[in-house]
Design a protein around this motif. Sequence first.
Motif, PDB file in Angstrom:
ATOM      1  N   ARG A  42      42.800   0.733 -20.901  1.00 39.22           N
ATOM      2  CA  ARG A  42      41.404   1.099 -20.669  1.00 39.22           C
ATOM      3  C   ARG A  42      41.301   2.506 -20.085  1.00 39.22           C
ATOM      4  O   ARG A  42      40.436   3.285 -20.445  1.00 39.22           O
ATOM      5  N   HIS A  43      42.220   2.821 -19.159  1.00 40.17           N
ATOM      6  CA  HIS A  43      42.229   4.146 -18.538  1.00 40.17           C
ATOM      7  C   HIS A  43      42.460   5.217 -19.600  1.00 40.17           C
ATOM      8  O   HIS A  43      41.772   6.242 -19.616  1.00 40.17           O
ATOM      9  N   LEU A  45      26.591  18.491 -10.784  1.00 39.98           N
ATOM     10  CA  LEU A  45      27.690  18.538 -11.747  1.00 39.98           C
ATOM     11  C   LEU A  45      27.657  17.306 -12.656  1.00 39.98           C
ATOM     12  O   LEU A  45      27.872  17.412 -13.860  1.00 39.98           O
ATOM     13  N   PHE A  46      27.339  16.166 -12.070  1.00 39.30           N
ATOM     14  CA  PHE A  46      27.222  14.918 -12.837  1.00 39.30           C
ATOM     15  C   PHE A  46      26.171  15.077 -13.935  1.00 39.30           C
ATOM     16  O   PHE A  46      26.396  14.693 -15.084  1.00 39.30           O
ATOM     17  N   LYS A  47      25.031  15.654 -13.591  1.00 41.57           N
ATOM     18  CA  LYS A  47      23.960  15.882 -14.572  1.00 41.57           C
ATOM     19  C   LYS A  47      24.393  16.867 -15.658  1.00 41.57           C
ATOM     20  O   LYS A  47      24.139  16.658 -16.831  1.00 41.57           O
ATOM     21  N   GLU A 101      30.891   2.989 -15.946  1.00 40.03           N
ATOM     22  CA  GLU A 101      32.075   3.653 -16.507  1.00 40.03           C
ATOM     23  C   GLU A 101      31.950   5.175 -16.419  1.00 40.03           C
ATOM     24  O   GLU A 101      32.949   5.866 -16.225  1.00 40.03           O
ATOM     25  N   ASP A 102      30.734   5.711 -16.518  1.00 39.42           N
ATOM     26  CA  ASP A 102      30.530   7.155 -16.361  1.00 39.42           C
ATOM     27  C   ASP A 102      30.768   7.583 -14.913  1.00 39.42           C
ATOM     28  O   ASP A 102      31.350   8.636 -14.656  1.00 39.42           O
ATOM     29  N   ILE A 103      30.318   6.764 -13.981  1.00 37.13           N
ATOM     30  CA  ILE A 103      30.533   7.066 -12.558  1.00 37.13           C
ATOM     31  C   ILE A 103      32.030   7.037 -12.249  1.00 37.13           C
ATOM     32  O   ILE A 103      32.555   7.950 -11.599  1.00 37.13           O
ATOM     33  N   ASP A 104      32.718   6.018 -12.762  1.00 34.44           N
ATOM     34  CA  ASP A 104      34.172   5.926 -12.559  1.00 34.44           C
ATOM     35  C   ASP A 104      34.889   7.129 -13.165  1.00 34.44           C
ATOM     36  O   ASP A 104      35.783   7.709 -12.559  1.00 34.44           O
ATOM     37  N   GLU A 105      34.480   7.503 -14.375  1.00 29.52           N
ATOM     38  CA  GLU A 105      35.088   8.633 -15.068  1.00 29.52           C
ATOM     39  C   GLU A 105      34.895   9.923 -14.268  1.00 29.52           C
ATOM     40  O   GLU A 105      35.830  10.704 -14.096  1.00 29.52           O
ATOM     41  N   PHE A 106      33.686  10.129 -13.750  1.00 29.23           N
ATOM     42  CA  PHE A 106      33.374  11.319 -12.962  1.00 29.23           C
ATOM     43  C   PHE A 106      34.251  11.373 -11.709  1.00 29.23           C
ATOM     44  O   PHE A 106      34.895  12.382 -11.424  1.00 29.23           O
ATOM     45  N   CYS A 107      34.289  10.268 -10.975  1.00 31.50           N
ATOM     46  CA  CYS A 107      35.070  10.225  -9.730  1.00 31.50           C
ATOM     47  C   CYS A 107      36.551  10.444 -10.003  1.00 31.50           C
ATOM     48  O   CYS A 107      37.219  11.189  -9.276  1.00 31.50           O
TER      49      CYS A 107
END
Length: 115
Positions: free
Chosen positions: A36-37, A67-69, A79-85
């Motif tokens: 998954r990663h 930056l997220f925006k 999943e987007d939040i996880d990817e960003f972090c």
Amino acid sequence: LVPQDPRDEPANMLLERIRQERARREQEEKLLGKERHMQRKIKKDATRKPLYELLVEAQKPLKPEDLFKRAELKPDAPEDIDEFCEEVREEAIVNKRINILRPDTTQVYLEAVKE
């Protein structure tokens, strides 16, 4: 208690079978997690600019939410939040291409390290 059925397997054999099954499942879960990663990394690489490049283009430190925006990630998608972090962590700690600035106890900014 009930009388033991001689056809039942001994408790120590049953416990060993349970341990082996547990170990097999843990190994499968670990492999799935890595898969998954990797899928998230592939998705990130294929669909948007890396965070570091967005910071370079900005030419100034940005708040994480800005930056997220700019990365066009969805705040309601875990999943987007996880990817960003994960990407911020990797770029800041592993690759050392992003500085995390804390001018005071309430503000955080991300800045591209000049190469």
